[in-house]
Design an enzyme around this catalytic site. Structure first.
Site, mmCIF file in Angstrom:
data_model
loop_
_atom_site.group_PDB
_atom_site.id
_atom_site.type_symbol
_atom_site.label_atom_id
_atom_site.label_comp_id
_atom_site.label_asym_id
_atom_site.label_seq_id
_atom_site.Cartn_x
_atom_site.Cartn_y
_atom_site.Cartn_z
ATOM 1 N NE ARG A 118 -4.140 -1.747 0.229
ATOM 2 C CZ ARG A 118 -4.256 -3.027 -0.147
ATOM 3 N NH1 ARG A 118 -3.242 -3.636 -0.758
ATOM 4 N NH2 ARG A 118 -5.384 -3.695 0.061
ATOM 5 C CB SER A 124 -9.020 -1.873 3.962
ATOM 6 O OG SER A 124 -9.247 -3.138 3.436
ATOM 7 C CD GLU A 148 -6.028 0.621 1.909
ATOM 8 O OE1 GLU A 148 -6.037 -0.448 2.517
ATOM 9 O OE2 GLU A 148 -6.536 0.770 0.792
HETATM 10 N N1 EPU Z 1 -11.247 -11.174 9.279
HETATM 11 C C1 EPU Z 1 -11.832 -11.028 10.525
HETATM 12 N N2 EPU Z 1 -12.954 -10.259 10.611
HETATM 13 C C2 EPU Z 1 -13.483 -9.642 9.530
HETATM 14 C C3 EPU Z 1 -12.879 -9.785 8.277
HETATM 15 C C4 EPU Z 1 -11.743 -10.563 8.178
HETATM 16 O O1 EPU Z 1 -11.384 -11.586 11.511
HETATM 17 O O2 EPU Z 1 -14.498 -8.940 9.704
HETATM 18 C C5 EPU Z 1 -10.053 -12.029 9.190
HETATM 19 C C6 EPU Z 1 -10.354 -13.256 8.357
HETATM 20 O O3 EPU Z 1 -10.531 -14.323 9.211
HETATM 21 C C7 EPU Z 1 -9.136 -13.456 7.502
HETATM 22 C C8 EPU Z 1 -8.355 -12.186 7.613
HETATM 23 O O4 EPU Z 1 -9.049 -11.322 8.501
HETATM 24 O O5 EPU Z 1 -8.320 -14.461 8.027
HETATM 25 C C9 EPU Z 1 -8.151 -11.551 6.267
HETATM 26 O O6 EPU Z 1 -9.407 -11.121 5.739
HETATM 27 P P1 EPU Z 1 -9.558 -10.669 4.223
HETATM 28 O O7 EPU Z 1 -9.237 -11.802 3.307
HETATM 29 O O8 EPU Z 1 -10.877 -10.037 4.040
HETATM 30 O O9 EPU Z 1 -8.394 -9.634 4.010
HETATM 31 P P2 EPU Z 1 -7.940 -8.334 4.808
HETATM 32 O O10 EPU Z 1 -6.514 -8.536 5.204
HETATM 33 O O11 EPU Z 1 -8.863 -7.971 5.899
HETATM 34 C C10 EPU Z 1 -6.978 -7.236 2.659
HETATM 35 C C11 EPU Z 1 -7.040 -5.946 1.940
HETATM 36 C C12 EPU Z 1 -8.346 -5.817 1.156
HETATM 37 C C13 EPU Z 1 -8.453 -6.984 0.189
HETATM 38 C C14 EPU Z 1 -8.382 -8.278 0.986
HETATM 39 C C15 EPU Z 1 -8.384 -9.509 0.101
HETATM 40 C C16 EPU Z 1 -5.735 -4.407 3.291
HETATM 41 C C17 EPU Z 1 -5.746 -3.215 4.178
HETATM 42 N N3 EPU Z 1 -6.926 -4.834 2.872
HETATM 43 O O12 EPU Z 1 -7.992 -7.232 3.660
HETATM 44 O O13 EPU Z 1 -8.281 -4.623 0.398
HETATM 45 O O14 EPU Z 1 -9.655 -6.942 -0.547
HETATM 46 O O15 EPU Z 1 -7.143 -8.312 1.733
HETATM 47 O O16 EPU Z 1 -7.167 -9.635 -0.498
HETATM 48 O O17 EPU Z 1 -4.655 -4.906 2.957
HETATM 49 C C18 EPU Z 1 -8.826 -2.306 0.456
HETATM 50 O O18 EPU Z 1 -7.610 -2.085 0.445
HETATM 51 O O19 EPU Z 1 -9.665 -1.373 0.457
HETATM 52 C C19 EPU Z 1 -9.292 -3.688 0.478
HETATM 53 C C20 EPU Z 1 -10.579 -4.002 0.582
#
Ligand code: EPU
Length: 352
Positions: free
Chosen positions: A174, A247, A344
């Site tokens: 990012r 995010s 972010e």
């Molecule tokens: N999780 C929770 N609670 C929630 C959502 C997720 O505990 O409400 C846990 C899940 O169990 C999972 C982990 O968090 O193990 C990761 O969740 P997710 O796959 O949704 O990914 P994220 O790390 O929360 C990142 C990006 C997203 C992107 C997703 C998928 C960042 C800041 N965000 O989210 O990007 O869509 O991975 O690759 O890196 C964005 O930047 O706006 C965005 C949506």
């Protein structure tokens, strides 16, 4: 009502312009002056306008990664140019060039239609092609920086248009050169080098499962994009329905030893590869949910019940209310896990 004045065919300038429809949080804000540029060649002329000299200029894409916690102090510039072309054809790949104003998701779909791959895991991300390299957008195990051939940017220090290759863009999680020097570079176009033979990335949790639900036994780039679209539609609130900027917090990167200590104390805390061998990326969503914020609502400011990382505007929340909620969330994560999480989106009109 804002005053519109057509000063040139290449741009349109309005004074006291509303920005409510130009940020996906749907927050009410006004720009002292808004300039829409139809031809990037007009950028030097626009940047020299007297209305743009008093305060820092905000370059606005689709407004999907910012929070107006106040009105921007200076002028707002937005690109209306959306041309996408194949710049160079090669046997195994092609270089695609997109104007800064092109919509990111439309660009992804267009490249897939051309038989090019690479962007399938980045389907349905809101925003513009010009904004994509600035925060090195990423999802489902892929970041745009991996496919960047070059970024064309106007360098306000030298007054020249420059082409920066991938290494010069200094991409990180990012992050990029453009994010680190926001007042210096204005991205005008993005060039992507996209393979014809896909190297599919299916390892991120949920992708293989979704392909199996879709009954796809032999995935291709298009079916992976469809799987990503289905996962995003289910897991992330649609900004057209409820205001949000994706995010709100970045996943913090910490030394591996600290990540392992935290895992001892907090069983189940998800962690991923970091940006070096000796660090790990922690799930901010998990920590926020553990602090009890998921689905929280106070007035119209809240945390999505679908995804704990996403702050939402249920109607008429102000940027100040959302920022104050974000600060309380970050403070509770710090108190419970000892970890600082950072926004972010770009915060306008206040300091984090
Ligand atoms: N999780 C929770 N609670 C929630 C959502 C997720 O505990 O409400 C846990 C899940 O169990 C999972 C982990 O968090 O193990 C990761 O969740 P997710 O796959 O949704 O990914 P994220 O790390 O929360 C990142 C990006 C997203 C992107 C997703 C998928 C960042 C800041 N965000 O989210 O990007 O869509 O991975 O690759 O890196 C964005 O930047 O706006 C965005 C949506």
């Amino acid at each position: 009502m804002s005053n519109a004045s057509q000063l040139s065919d290449a741009y349109l300038l309005r004074e006291d312009a509303p920005l409510d429809d130009r940020n996906t949080f749907g927050i009410a804000a006004r720009a002292p002056c808004l300039v829409e540029i139809a031809d990037t060649a007009a950028l030097p002329e626009v940047l020299a306008l007297p209305q743009l000299q008093d305060a820092p200029v905000l370059i606005l894409g689709a407004g999907s990664n910012l929070l107006f916690a106040g009105n921007p102090e200076g002028a707002v510039v937005s690109f209306d140019c959306r041309r996408v072309i194949v710049l160079h054809e090669h046997d195994d790949h092609a270089v695609v060039r997109a104007d800064a104003g092109a919509q990111w998701h439309a660009l992804v779909l267009w490249t897939l239609q051309q038989g090019l791959s690479g962007l399938e895991n980045l389907a349905l991300i809101p925003g513009t092609a010009g904004a994509a390299p600035i925060q090195n957008i990423g999802a489902y195990g892929c970041e745009v920086g991996e496919y960047v051939h070059a970024v064309e940017a106007f360098d306000r220090t030298s007054g020249e248009l420059r082409r920066l290759d991938r290494a010069a863009c200094a991409f990180a999680y990012r992050d990029s050169l453009f994010k680190r020097e926001p007042d210096r570079y204005v991205v005008t176009a993005l060039e992507l080098s996209l393979p014809r033979v896909p190297a599919l990335r299916l390892d991120y949790a949920g992708i293989r499962e979704e392909l199996s639900v879709m009954d796809v036994a032999t995935p291709d780039a298009r079916s992976v994009a469809q799987a990503v679209i289905r996962i995003r539609q289910r897991k992330l609130p649609d900004p057209a329905v409820v205001g949000n900027a994706g995010s709100f917090f970045k996943n913090p990167i910490v030394p591996t030893a600290l990540a392992e200590d935290l895992l001892q104390q907090h069983a189940g805390l998800p962690m991923f590869r970091g940006d070096a061998v000796d660090n790990r990326k922690l799930s901010a969503a998990w920590m926020i949910e553990a602090c009890g914020w998921k689905g929280f609502r106070e007035g119209d400011a809240g945390v999505s019940a679908q995804h704990a990382l996403v702050l939402v505007n249920h109607g008429s929340a102000t940027g100040v209310q959302l920022l104050s909620l974000a600060r309380r969330i970050a403070e509770s994560v710090r108190a419970r896990f000892g970890i600082a999480i950072e926004p972010e989106p770009k915060v306008i009109g206040a300091r984090w």
